[in-house]
Design an enzyme around this catalytic site. Sequence first.
Site, PDB file in Angstrom:
ATOM      1  N   ASP A 132      42.785 -18.179 -70.301  1.00  0.00           N
ATOM      2  CA  ASP A 132      42.956 -17.287 -69.137  1.00  0.00           C
ATOM      3  C   ASP A 132      41.670 -17.114 -68.337  1.00  0.00           C
ATOM      4  O   ASP A 132      41.688 -16.479 -67.284  1.00  0.00           O
ATOM      5  CB  ASP A 132      43.370 -15.885 -69.615  1.00  0.00           C
ATOM      6  CG  ASP A 132      44.807 -15.823 -70.097  1.00  0.00           C
ATOM      7  OD1 ASP A 132      45.531 -16.825 -69.954  1.00  0.00           O
ATOM      8  OD2 ASP A 132      45.199 -14.759 -70.618  1.00  0.00           O
ATOM      9  N   LYS A 180      44.474  -9.002 -64.823  1.00  0.00           N
ATOM     10  CA  LYS A 180      45.615  -9.779 -64.311  1.00  0.00           C
ATOM     11  C   LYS A 180      46.916  -9.278 -64.917  1.00  0.00           C
ATOM     12  O   LYS A 180      46.937  -8.651 -65.992  1.00  0.00           O
ATOM     13  CB  LYS A 180      45.453 -11.275 -64.598  1.00  0.00           C
ATOM     14  CG  LYS A 180      45.349 -11.666 -66.086  1.00  0.00           C
ATOM     15  CD  LYS A 180      46.650 -11.834 -66.831  1.00  0.00           C
ATOM     16  CE  LYS A 180      46.449 -12.149 -68.308  1.00  0.00           C
ATOM     17  NZ  LYS A 180      47.623 -11.968 -69.144  1.00  0.00           N
ATOM     18  N   GLY A 202      46.692  -7.473 -72.974  1.00  0.00           N
ATOM     19  CA  GLY A 202      47.486  -8.450 -72.233  1.00  0.00           C
ATOM     20  C   GLY A 202      47.138  -8.481 -70.761  1.00  0.00           C
ATOM     21  O   GLY A 202      47.910  -8.951 -69.939  1.00  0.00           O
ATOM     22  N   MET A 203      45.933  -7.972 -70.416  1.00  0.00           N
ATOM     23  CA  MET A 203      45.509  -7.954 -69.012  1.00  0.00           C
ATOM     24  C   MET A 203      44.227  -8.759 -68.795  1.00  0.00           C
ATOM     25  O   MET A 203      43.560  -8.611 -67.763  1.00  0.00           O
ATOM     26  CB  MET A 203      45.320  -6.513 -68.537  1.00  0.00           C
ATOM     27  CG  MET A 203      46.616  -5.716 -68.584  1.00  0.00           C
ATOM     28  SD  MET A 203      46.479  -4.162 -67.699  1.00  0.00           S
ATOM     29  CE  MET A 203      46.493  -4.717 -65.987  1.00  0.00           C
ATOM     30  N   GLY A 263      39.058  -9.362 -71.953  1.00  0.00           N
ATOM     31  CA  GLY A 263      38.010 -10.179 -72.573  1.00  0.00           C
ATOM     32  C   GLY A 263      37.676 -11.373 -71.692  1.00  0.00           C
ATOM     33  O   GLY A 263      36.506 -11.743 -71.537  1.00  0.00           O
TER      34      GLY A 263
HETATM   35  O1  C5P Z   1      42.882 -19.770 -75.088  1.00  0.00           O
HETATM   36  P1  C5P Z   1      42.814 -18.506 -75.861  1.00  0.00           P
HETATM   37  O2  C5P Z   1      41.574 -18.423 -76.723  1.00  0.00           O
HETATM   38  O3  C5P Z   1      42.997 -17.286 -75.034  1.00  0.00           O
HETATM   39  O4  C5P Z   1      44.044 -18.536 -76.851  1.00  0.00           O
HETATM   40  C1  C5P Z   1      44.145 -17.649 -77.930  1.00  0.00           C
HETATM   41  C2  C5P Z   1      45.312 -18.072 -78.797  1.00  0.00           C
HETATM   42  O5  C5P Z   1      46.539 -17.835 -78.100  1.00  0.00           O
HETATM   43  C3  C5P Z   1      45.338 -19.542 -79.163  1.00  0.00           C
HETATM   44  O6  C5P Z   1      44.572 -19.805 -80.289  1.00  0.00           O
HETATM   45  C4  C5P Z   1      46.814 -19.779 -79.396  1.00  0.00           C
HETATM   46  O7  C5P Z   1      47.188 -19.268 -80.664  1.00  0.00           O
HETATM   47  C5  C5P Z   1      47.458 -18.873 -78.364  1.00  0.00           C
HETATM   48  N1  C5P Z   1      47.769 -19.598 -77.111  1.00  0.00           N
HETATM   49  C6  C5P Z   1      48.800 -20.506 -77.114  1.00  0.00           C
HETATM   50  N2  C5P Z   1      49.120 -21.176 -75.970  1.00  0.00           N
HETATM   51  C7  C5P Z   1      48.431 -20.955 -74.825  1.00  0.00           C
HETATM   52  C8  C5P Z   1      47.374 -20.016 -74.798  1.00  0.00           C
HETATM   53  C9  C5P Z   1      47.066 -19.346 -75.970  1.00  0.00           C
HETATM   54  O8  C5P Z   1      49.455 -20.722 -78.139  1.00  0.00           O
HETATM   55  N3  C5P Z   1      48.766 -21.618 -73.728  1.00  0.00           N
END
Ligand code: C5P
Length: 322
Positions: free
Chosen positions: A153, A26, A115-116, A119
């Site tokens: 994501d 993405k 950033g895409m 994972g």
């Molecule tokens: O949800 P995910 O595991 O991808 O998020 C990884 C980290 O990115 C979170 O622990 C947080 O630090 C940050 N994050 C955030 N706000 C979001 C999504 C991610 O601060 N909306």
Amino acid sequence: MAASEPPEPPPRSPVSRPVTARVPAKVNVQLAVGGLRPDGFHDLANVFLAVGLHDEVTAAPADALRITVEGADAAQVPLDRTNLAARAARALAERYGIEPGVHLHIAKDIPVAGGMAGGSADAAGALLACDALWGTQAPRAELLEICAELGSDIPFSLVGGVALGRGRGELLTPLETGGAFHWVFAVADGGLSTPAVYRECDRLREASGTGASAADVPDPEPSRALLDALRTGDATALAAAVSNDLQPAALSLRPALADTLRAGADAGALASLVSGSGPTCAFLAKGPEAAQAVATGLAASGTCRTVRVTSGPVPGARLVHA
Ligand code: C5P
């Protein structure tokens, strides 16, 4: 049985041959980041667009959970319990009370930590492939729920197309688009950690005096001009409307990305922006020929490791039938 009673669900029928799911990467055409919430996340207005770079996740019967990865970035993918594909398989198995005996093989084409959502793509692919392998037949809503538990994501990796993500990005509303957009991606050497980029965003906000908490930062809202541009398929209008609130943070952590963004703009990109939390940079082009010209210019600039040309939106995670 009364006519109104729901039909018995079909029996679970595990399959014994491997099952493969194909999942797109993405780019975020808008990433508006609200203030830091008490739970450590940020509220977002996150417009995701799925593009034609894919990972393939194959699930095959095995005695225990095992992961293998192939591809140029394979060495950077963790193979331990933190691997998102492994976590997805375990989450599905736990819900259905079964042993996660599966060999997950990931054919990786999406940049790692770029950033895409590479994972996230692997998690969505593992979920879909294991659901088919084990015959769990989880309803779509349940798959989306598991995705959201595993990462902000990941629901989008399952859904694909174009969607607005609210909350921390997991609450999706699909959006209409009027056609394909042409993209070039400049892949950097090494990745960036998403939490580190969000932390840097907060630090920059604090340092600028505006504050970083939810009380200090206006609620993030989708851009009307951006949604209109997506609906009409107008690349020039989309280019004028794209935005990424994480870009200053990614540039602060990786200043050399400014050279990459400039090289793409010099080569004729309509818009140049960091993809999500970076460090991959995304360039919107007017059409396929313009995209090739941008790719050639970026490759010659020496400001990135690899250049990829593709288009999107494309569909989300799908099973691949041999
Ligand atoms: O949800 P995910 O595991 O991808 O998020 C990884 C980290 O990115 C979170 O622990 C947080 O630090 C940050 N994050 C955030 N706000 C979001 C999504 C991610 O601060 N909306």
